[in-house]
Write a protein that holds these residues in place. Structure first.
Motif, mmCIF file in Angstrom:
data_model
loop_
_atom_site.group_PDB
_atom_site.id
_atom_site.type_symbol
_atom_site.label_atom_id
_atom_site.label_comp_id
_atom_site.label_asym_id
_atom_site.label_seq_id
_atom_site.Cartn_x
_atom_site.Cartn_y
_atom_site.Cartn_z
ATOM 1 N N VAL A 163 -5.337 1.252 10.749
ATOM 2 C CA VAL A 163 -4.312 1.826 9.880
ATOM 3 C C VAL A 163 -5.000 2.775 8.908
ATOM 4 O O VAL A 163 -6.085 2.502 8.405
ATOM 5 C CB VAL A 163 -3.536 0.719 9.128
ATOM 6 C CG1 VAL A 163 -4.458 -0.063 8.202
ATOM 7 C CG2 VAL A 163 -2.366 1.305 8.345
ATOM 8 N N SER A 164 -4.370 3.915 8.682
ATOM 9 C CA SER A 164 -4.832 4.877 7.688
ATOM 10 C C SER A 164 -3.821 4.902 6.549
ATOM 11 O O SER A 164 -2.616 4.753 6.775
ATOM 12 C CB SER A 164 -4.970 6.273 8.303
ATOM 13 O OG SER A 164 -5.910 6.263 9.358
ATOM 14 N N ILE A 165 -4.323 5.058 5.316
ATOM 15 C CA ILE A 165 -3.460 4.940 4.138
ATOM 16 C C ILE A 165 -3.679 6.138 3.226
ATOM 17 O O ILE A 165 -4.817 6.510 2.926
ATOM 18 C CB ILE A 165 -3.751 3.639 3.363
ATOM 19 C CG1 ILE A 165 -3.650 2.422 4.289
ATOM 20 C CG2 ILE A 165 -2.799 3.487 2.180
ATOM 21 C CD1 ILE A 165 -4.065 1.121 3.621
ATOM 22 N N GLY A 166 -2.571 6.735 2.796
ATOM 23 C CA GLY A 166 -2.604 7.770 1.772
ATOM 24 C C GLY A 166 -1.927 7.267 0.517
ATOM 25 O O GLY A 166 -0.893 6.606 0.579
ATOM 26 N N VAL A 167 -2.508 7.563 -0.647
ATOM 27 C CA VAL A 167 -2.015 7.010 -1.914
ATOM 28 C C VAL A 167 -1.736 8.138 -2.896
ATOM 29 O O VAL A 167 -2.568 9.040 -3.074
ATOM 30 C CB VAL A 167 -3.034 6.027 -2.522
ATOM 31 C CG1 VAL A 167 -2.468 5.390 -3.792
ATOM 32 C CG2 VAL A 167 -3.425 4.954 -1.518
ATOM 33 N N ALA A 168 -0.563 8.060 -3.540
ATOM 34 C CA ALA A 168 -0.234 8.936 -4.663
ATOM 35 C C ALA A 168 0.258 8.060 -5.800
ATOM 36 O O ALA A 168 0.925 7.042 -5.562
ATOM 37 C CB ALA A 168 0.827 9.955 -4.273
ATOM 38 N N THR A 169 -0.071 8.409 -7.035
ATOM 39 C CA THR A 169 0.282 7.577 -8.184
ATOM 40 C C THR A 169 1.061 8.377 -9.216
ATOM 41 O O THR A 169 0.904 9.598 -9.340
ATOM 42 C CB THR A 169 -0.988 6.997 -8.843
ATOM 43 O OG1 THR A 169 -1.822 8.075 -9.287
ATOM 44 C CG2 THR A 169 -1.755 6.120 -7.859
#
Length: 735
Positions: A425-431
């Motif tokens: 699984v690949s994960i992209g994060v924005a906050t």
């Protein structure tokens, strides 16, 4: 008192029906209970019989093992010279331990005195026999009686000499003790019963024997006990000598098919009973039922409108509503949005079918629910796309830890219908508020971060950075510069990483690795430019250039294998196998020397052209290696179907030794299955001696990694090979 119609209906119709159904249910339950108890008893008796048979067979096997060295003229002559300890140990002592697994061995002279002892995995003083002499001497005396009075009918076709065997307690441990005479195999040496030397073999039944028995015959929790004490659900089987004396007990949790079946069908029976009761209840509550049904339908429609039908997670619409709500909540000082995309999930669907893919999604959902503190914050927004919201997170480290836990959980294999499936699984994060406070802005930036995580090699996570928008433009520039590099003879260069035999640390092959030395950017990793080449088209030109140079450079090297990485894009070319054959012919290179490393995506090509090329290449004698095994969908169940000669275990598993509870077990399972299928195994990324020793111990064929040697130029490798030949330094490496 006059009964009302509803009450009369209840007393005359409903209650008798209820009573009849209850009686029938009880009768069925009692019948099932009786049959399950009988089935359990039969299963236990069969397991007891199997234990008895295994122990009996072990007695015969140990005696048969002894005959391989005791019926031998050489043995007769050497035991008469007790000072020849080295020969005796090599043939009658330690050899019995290392080859057959015997725990101890003693040689007795004509007076039943020990002249040699092997115990505790080493040669011991003959006086060590004194610890077991009182139990073994009766067996030795019994054997000498047999030698004095041989059976005129012989001992059978499979038995070469008489023997005495018994199950005894030695030093408080259960053991099979077998005594055999050391006799001539030709008959040329005359021996008397009282002068014949005896060989005593001991195999303890409470150590490796127990573990092998549990492993080979699936005895759950098998152990040895000296008393009748046992835990709930355990069963005892007495270990007895030939005289009927109980030595101890085998204790295990028996497989109970009756109980298993009963536990499986009991919910169905209860469901049927409840259904029938419900139907009868409906007769009395039609109006109420209709009202409840209407309300339930409305609730279900509302749930389906906001939730995914396969997993029960929130859907895209619910995610959008929830994200807007969380962003508007003044109590939320921070909010993280995680975009998850499964790696290689399409191959699972294409190869194993959509039903397996659905089961995989459901099991994955369960793992996510166990990790995320608030499962309601998880949403499935596409076939293999998920989101997670984390309001009021304390620090970026908290989000990093969550991403790492998700990646680790997904990397562990999924067991679906007997298929061990590996995905990532690949994960992209924005906050928020750092990356914005609007939903569309956060979603867009999380998606960009996900793209960069995938570009970095998959099974990774990435936080959105302002530079990422710029990096998209940079990627286009890099593509143009890669095409220019192909026209140059200086930018794209090859290095070679040696492949070492795990057994003797000898260099047996090399892997050709391309390096891009950019005139301005410096060294650019293959992980960066190869995906660009695959998408943009230059990969075929790069692949042909690498193979031609690798074959030319290594033509005179004293190695057996030259490995070259091949992209699935190249294999989709119908003429690929023919191009490789022409290249080998032009360089006068034997096909068996070339090994092509392919990734799992080559075997999931829906058009079938990749597998067609692979079959054609193997028909030429070219070897095929499955690279980075474990990072794709990696079904262990399909391993036997793949047309490959070698498996290269991905470095992520090796680097996980001592950190993940499962990585060692996964690697050992891969090695054992590969050996069972006749495939070679190579472990990538070996960086410590502990990793190297463990891999050698479990039977891995070859090792590759910085512990042994980093990738080096052709000239450096030639010097390494010359040094290895001149000074016998194979395996020293260039670290």
């Amino acid at each position: 008192m006059t009964l009302t119609k509803p009450r009369r209906f209840v007393l005359r119709t409903v209650l008798p029906l209820f009573a009849l159904i209850v009686a029938a249910a009880i009768a069925v339950f009692l019948l099932l209970l009786w049959s399950s108890t009988g089935a359990n008893q039969v299963a236990i008796e069969r397991q007891e019989s199997l234990l008895g048979l295994v122990v009996s067979q072990a007695q015969f096997t140990i005696a048969h093992d002894q005959e391989s060295a005791t019926v031998w003229d050489e043995a007769v002559n050497h035991v008469k010279r007790p000072k020849d300890v080295t020969w005796i140990d090599s043939n009658l002592g330690s050899w019995m331990h290392t080859y057959f697994g015997h725990d101890a061995a003693y040689i007795l002279d004509g007076h039943n005195r020990a002249i040699f002892a092997f115990a505790g995995k080493a040669v011991a003083d003959p006086s060590a026999y004194g610890a077991v002499a009182s139990q073994v001497t009766p067996l030795a005396s019994k054997l000498r009686d047999m030698l004095r009075h041989p059976d005129p009918e012989g001992y059978g076709e499979r038995v070469l000499s008489p023997g005495a065997s018994e199950i005894l307690t030695l030093n408080g441990r259960p053991a099979i003790v077998s005594v055999k005479p050391i006799v001539s195999d030709t008959g040329d040496i005359s021996q008397k019963a009282d002068e014949t030397f005896l060989h005593v073999a001991v195999r303890y039944l409470d150590a490796t024997f127990i573990s092998e028995l549990a492993r080979d015959y699936l005895f759950t929790g098998l152990r040895y006990a000296t008393s009748l004490e046992r835990q709930a659900g355990e069963h005892l089987y007495p270990l007895k000598s030939s005289y009927g004396q109980t030595i101890g007990y085998f204790v295990w949790k028996p497989y109970l098919p009756g109980t298993t079946v009963l536990s499986q069908i009991a919910p169905t029976l209860v469901g049927i009973a409840l259904f029938v009761f419900g139907v009868l209840a409906v007769l009395l509550t039609v109006l109420r039922k209709r009202s409840l049904k209407l309300r339930a339908s409305e609730a279900r429609l509302n749930h389906l409108a906001h939730h995914d039908s396969l997993t029960g997670l929130a859907n895209r619409a619910h995610f959008v509503e929830r994200l807007d709500s969380e962003l508007a909540n003044v109590k939320n000082e921070s909010l993280a949005v995680l975009y998850l995309d499964l790696d290689r999930f399409k191959q699972v669907n294409d190869t194993l079918g959509h039903p397996v893919g659905d089961l995989l999604i459901q099991e994955l959902t369960g793992r996510l629910r166990n990790i995320v503190n608030d499962p309601s914050s998880i949403a499935r927004i596409g076939g293999d796309e998920f989101t997670v919201m984390v309001p009021n997170f304390r620090s970026m480290a908290q989000i990093e830890h969550l991403c790492e836990r998700i990646i680790t959980a997904v990397r562990n294999p999924f067991n679906i219908d007997g298929n061990h499936i590996f995905i990532g699984v690949s994960i992209g994060v924005a906050t928020s508020p750092q990356d914005g406070s609007e939903r569309s802005e956060l979603v867009r930036k999380a998606d960009i971060a996900l793209y960069h995580a995938k570009s970095a090699g998959r099974s990774r996570f990435a936080f959105f950075g302002k530079e990422m928008d710029v990096m998209l433009q940079e990627r286009r520039t890099l593509e143009r510069e890669l095409r220019d590099a192909l026209k140059s003879d200086e930018q794209l260069q090859l290095q070679y990483q040696p492949l070492y035999s795990a057994k003797d640390r000898r260099i047996v092959g090399v892997e050709a690795l391309i390096r891009w030395h950019h005139p301005k950017r410096g060294l650019i990793a293959p992980e960066t430019f190869i995906p660009i080449a695959e998408e943009a088209g230059p990969i075929e030109a790069i692949g042909e250039r690498v193979m031609r140079q690798a074959l030319s450079d290594t033509k005179g090297w004293p190695i057996s294998t030259v490995a070259v990485n091949v992209s699935a894009v190249e294999l989709r070319n119908p003429a690929y196998a023919m191009k490789v054959a022409k290249l080998l012919l032009s360089l006068d290179m034997p096909p068996g020397r070339l090994e092509l490393e392919v990734t799992e995506s080559a075997f999931t090509d829906t058009g079938g052209q990749c597998e067609h090329n692979i079959r054609a290449l193997r028909a030429l004698g070219i070897k095929i290696a499955l690279d980075d095994f474990g990072t794709g969908f990696s079904s262990l169940g399909r391993l036997q179907q793949l047309a490959v000669d070698r498996i290269k275990i991905d470095r992520s598993f090796i680097q996980g030794f001592g950190q993940s509870a499962n990585d060692e077990d996964i690697v050992e399972a891969i090695v054992h299955l590969a050996r069972a299928k006749g495939l070679k195994t190579t472990a990538e990324g070996v960086e410590t001696s502990a990793q190297s020793d463990y891999l050698s111990a479990i039977g891995c064929d070859d090792l590759q990694g910085f512990l042994l040697s980093r990738p080096v130029s052709a000239g450096d490798l030639e010097r390494l090979l010359r040094t290895s030949v001149e000074f016998g330094a194979f395996g020293k490496g260039m670290n």
